[in-house]
Scaffold this motif. Structure first.
Motif, PDB file in Angstrom:
ATOM      1  N   GLU A 116      -0.479 -13.348   7.517  1.00  0.00           N
ATOM      2  CA  GLU A 116       0.282 -14.340   6.751  1.00  0.00           C
ATOM      3  C   GLU A 116       0.749 -13.763   5.416  1.00  0.00           C
ATOM      4  O   GLU A 116       1.887 -13.988   5.001  1.00  0.00           O
ATOM      5  N   VAL A 117      -0.136 -13.030   4.753  1.00  0.00           N
ATOM      6  CA  VAL A 117       0.221 -12.428   3.473  1.00  0.00           C
ATOM      7  C   VAL A 117       1.357 -11.424   3.666  1.00  0.00           C
ATOM      8  O   VAL A 117       2.354 -11.452   2.947  1.00  0.00           O
ATOM      9  N   LYS A 118       1.224 -10.558   4.664  1.00  0.00           N
ATOM     10  CA  LYS A 118       2.255  -9.546   4.908  1.00  0.00           C
ATOM     11  C   LYS A 118       3.586 -10.188   5.271  1.00  0.00           C
ATOM     12  O   LYS A 118       4.640  -9.763   4.788  1.00  0.00           O
ATOM     13  N   ALA A 119       3.565 -11.225   6.086  1.00  0.00           N
ATOM     14  CA  ALA A 119       4.798 -11.924   6.445  1.00  0.00           C
ATOM     15  C   ALA A 119       5.460 -12.532   5.206  1.00  0.00           C
ATOM     16  O   ALA A 119       6.683 -12.448   5.043  1.00  0.00           O
ATOM     17  N   ALA A 120       4.652 -13.114   4.342  1.00  0.00           N
ATOM     18  CA  ALA A 120       5.198 -13.723   3.122  1.00  0.00           C
ATOM     19  C   ALA A 120       5.771 -12.660   2.184  1.00  0.00           C
ATOM     20  O   ALA A 120       6.826 -12.860   1.580  1.00  0.00           O
ATOM     21  N   PHE A 121       5.088 -11.535   2.062  1.00  0.00           N
ATOM     22  CA  PHE A 121       5.528 -10.477   1.159  1.00  0.00           C
ATOM     23  C   PHE A 121       6.716  -9.673   1.686  1.00  0.00           C
ATOM     24  O   PHE A 121       7.483  -9.125   0.908  1.00  0.00           O
ATOM     25  N   SER A 122       6.855  -9.572   2.989  1.00  0.00           N
ATOM     26  CA  SER A 122       7.854  -8.658   3.556  1.00  0.00           C
ATOM     27  C   SER A 122       9.284  -8.970   3.127  1.00  0.00           C
ATOM     28  O   SER A 122      10.103  -8.057   3.040  1.00  0.00           O
ATOM     29  N   SER A 123       9.587 -10.211   2.817  1.00  0.00           N
ATOM     30  CA  SER A 123      10.956 -10.542   2.414  1.00  0.00           C
ATOM     31  C   SER A 123      11.167 -10.531   0.897  1.00  0.00           C
ATOM     32  O   SER A 123      12.298 -10.668   0.433  1.00  0.00           O
ATOM     33  N   ILE A 124      10.081 -10.360   0.129  1.00  0.00           N
ATOM     34  CA  ILE A 124      10.222 -10.435  -1.334  1.00  0.00           C
ATOM     35  C   ILE A 124       9.739  -9.190  -2.067  1.00  0.00           C
ATOM     36  O   ILE A 124       9.983  -9.050  -3.261  1.00  0.00           O
ATOM     37  N   LEU A 125       9.033  -8.289  -1.357  1.00  0.00           N
ATOM     38  CA  LEU A 125       8.556  -7.058  -1.976  1.00  0.00           C
ATOM     39  C   LEU A 125       9.212  -5.856  -1.316  1.00  0.00           C
ATOM     40  O   LEU A 125       9.375  -5.822  -0.101  1.00  0.00           O
ATOM     41  N   SER A 126       9.531  -4.873  -2.114  1.00  0.00           N
ATOM     42  CA  SER A 126      10.010  -3.600  -1.593  1.00  0.00           C
ATOM     43  C   SER A 126       8.874  -2.942  -0.809  1.00  0.00           C
ATOM     44  O   SER A 126       7.702  -3.124  -1.146  1.00  0.00           O
ATOM     45  N   SER A 127       9.216  -2.191   0.222  1.00  0.00           N
ATOM     46  CA  SER A 127       8.170  -1.492   0.988  1.00  0.00           C
ATOM     47  C   SER A 127       7.448  -0.462   0.123  1.00  0.00           C
ATOM     48  O   SER A 127       6.332  -0.062   0.412  1.00  0.00           O
ATOM     49  N   GLU A 128       8.090  -0.064  -0.979  1.00  0.00           N
ATOM     50  CA  GLU A 128       7.508   0.911  -1.911  1.00  0.00           C
ATOM     51  C   GLU A 128       6.938   0.235  -3.158  1.00  0.00           C
ATOM     52  O   GLU A 128       6.802   0.867  -4.204  1.00  0.00           O
ATOM     53  N   ILE A 129       6.579  -1.017  -3.051  1.00  0.00           N
ATOM     54  CA  ILE A 129       6.057  -1.788  -4.183  1.00  0.00           C
ATOM     55  C   ILE A 129       4.879  -1.058  -4.844  1.00  0.00           C
ATOM     56  O   ILE A 129       4.075  -0.426  -4.151  1.00  0.00           O
ATOM     57  N   THR A 130       4.812  -1.138  -6.158  1.00  0.00           N
ATOM     58  CA  THR A 130       3.629  -0.668  -6.877  1.00  0.00           C
ATOM     59  C   THR A 130       3.068  -1.839  -7.681  1.00  0.00           C
ATOM     60  O   THR A 130       3.811  -2.713  -8.138  1.00  0.00           O
ATOM     61  N   TYR A 131       1.746  -1.842  -7.822  1.00  0.00           N
ATOM     62  CA  TYR A 131       1.066  -2.885  -8.581  1.00  0.00           C
ATOM     63  C   TYR A 131      -0.065  -2.241  -9.371  1.00  0.00           C
ATOM     64  O   TYR A 131      -0.761  -1.357  -8.871  1.00  0.00           O
ATOM     65  N   GLN A 132      -0.251  -2.740 -10.581  1.00  0.00           N
ATOM     66  CA  GLN A 132      -1.368  -2.270 -11.392  1.00  0.00           C
ATOM     67  C   GLN A 132      -1.725  -3.333 -12.421  1.00  0.00           C
ATOM     68  O   GLN A 132      -0.855  -4.034 -12.946  1.00  0.00           O
ATOM     69  N   THR A 157      -7.373  -2.830 -11.820  1.00  0.00           N
ATOM     70  CA  THR A 157      -6.967  -2.315 -10.516  1.00  0.00           C
ATOM     71  C   THR A 157      -6.194  -1.013 -10.676  1.00  0.00           C
ATOM     72  O   THR A 157      -5.161  -0.996 -11.349  1.00  0.00           O
ATOM     73  N   PRO A 158      -6.677   0.057 -10.060  1.00  0.00           N
ATOM     74  CA  PRO A 158      -5.886   1.301 -10.078  1.00  0.00           C
ATOM     75  C   PRO A 158      -4.553   1.075  -9.377  1.00  0.00           C
ATOM     76  O   PRO A 158      -4.393   0.122  -8.612  1.00  0.00           O
ATOM     77  N   LEU A 159      -3.621   1.951  -9.608  1.00  0.00           N
ATOM     78  CA  LEU A 159      -2.285   1.817  -9.044  1.00  0.00           C
ATOM     79  C   LEU A 159      -2.333   1.633  -7.530  1.00  0.00           C
ATOM     80  O   LEU A 159      -2.954   2.418  -6.820  1.00  0.00           O
ATOM     81  N   VAL A 160      -1.688   0.581  -7.053  1.00  0.00           N
ATOM     82  CA  VAL A 160      -1.568   0.277  -5.627  1.00  0.00           C
ATOM     83  C   VAL A 160      -0.137   0.609  -5.228  1.00  0.00           C
ATOM     84  O   VAL A 160       0.809   0.186  -5.900  1.00  0.00           O
ATOM     85  N   ARG A 161       0.027   1.354  -4.123  1.00  0.00           N
ATOM     86  CA  ARG A 161       1.362   1.749  -3.665  1.00  0.00           C
ATOM     87  C   ARG A 161       1.593   1.298  -2.235  1.00  0.00           C
ATOM     88  O   ARG A 161       0.770   1.578  -1.360  1.00  0.00           O
ATOM     89  N   GLY A 162       2.695   0.608  -2.007  1.00  0.00           N
ATOM     90  CA  GLY A 162       3.100   0.238  -0.664  1.00  0.00           C
ATOM     91  C   GLY A 162       2.642  -1.150  -0.259  1.00  0.00           C
ATOM     92  O   GLY A 162       1.664  -1.689  -0.767  1.00  0.00           O
ATOM     93  N   LEU A 163       3.382  -1.719   0.673  1.00  0.00           N
ATOM     94  CA  LEU A 163       3.150  -3.089   1.118  1.00  0.00           C
ATOM     95  C   LEU A 163       1.771  -3.262   1.752  1.00  0.00           C
ATOM     96  O   LEU A 163       1.057  -4.222   1.436  1.00  0.00           O
ATOM     97  N   ASP A 164       1.360  -2.359   2.620  1.00  0.00           N
ATOM     98  CA  ASP A 164       0.064  -2.510   3.283  1.00  0.00           C
ATOM     99  C   ASP A 164      -1.097  -2.464   2.287  1.00  0.00           C
ATOM    100  O   ASP A 164      -2.036  -3.255   2.388  1.00  0.00           O
TER     101      ASP A 164
END
Length: 115
Positions: free
Chosen positions: A19-35, A39-46
């Motif tokens: 459900e989370v991946k389905a919700a994110f797939s249309s609003i996040l780039s596949s190369e998304i980064t989060y920090q 939280t250390p740098l997170v890279r990618g949708l998965d």
């Protein structure tokens, strides 16, 4: 971007990784980064989906909501959100986001409250 941010915030409340991946797939780039500072740098949708699922494990029953309409211009966005933790209360956080021409988030810097 308002709709993107609303969908992003509510995606954190989904219960399964599918459900989370389905919700994110249309609003996040596949190369998304989060920090954020915890939280250390997170890279990618998965990896981002894994972060959301681990937050369910660490803080069972928590829920997120958007507190005000986001402010944005020229591929930069800022908004305020809250996390409600059963038995502990509501805490406020902020995110700075960069997004592409399709309004997909490409980078998220979280300013997460100390819980």
């Amino acid at each position: 971007m308002t709709e993107t941010v609303e969908r992003y915030t509510s995606a954190w409340n989904e219960k399964t990784s599918a459900e989370v991946k389905a919700a994110f797939s249309s609003i996040l780039s596949s190369e998304i980064t989060y920090q954020d500072r915890q939280t250390p740098l997170v890279r990618g949708l998965d990896a981002f989906v894994e972060l959301v699922m681990s937050s369910h494990e660490k803080v069972p029953g928590r829920s997120f909501s958007l507190l005000a309409e986001p402010e944005y211009f020229d591929h930069h966005c800022y908004y305020i959100w809250s996390i409600n933790i059963p038995g502990k209360g509501q805490f406020t956080g902020k995110d700075y986001v960069e997004y592409d021409d399709e309004n997909k988030m490409t980078k998220i810097i979280g300013f997460v409250p100390t819980l």
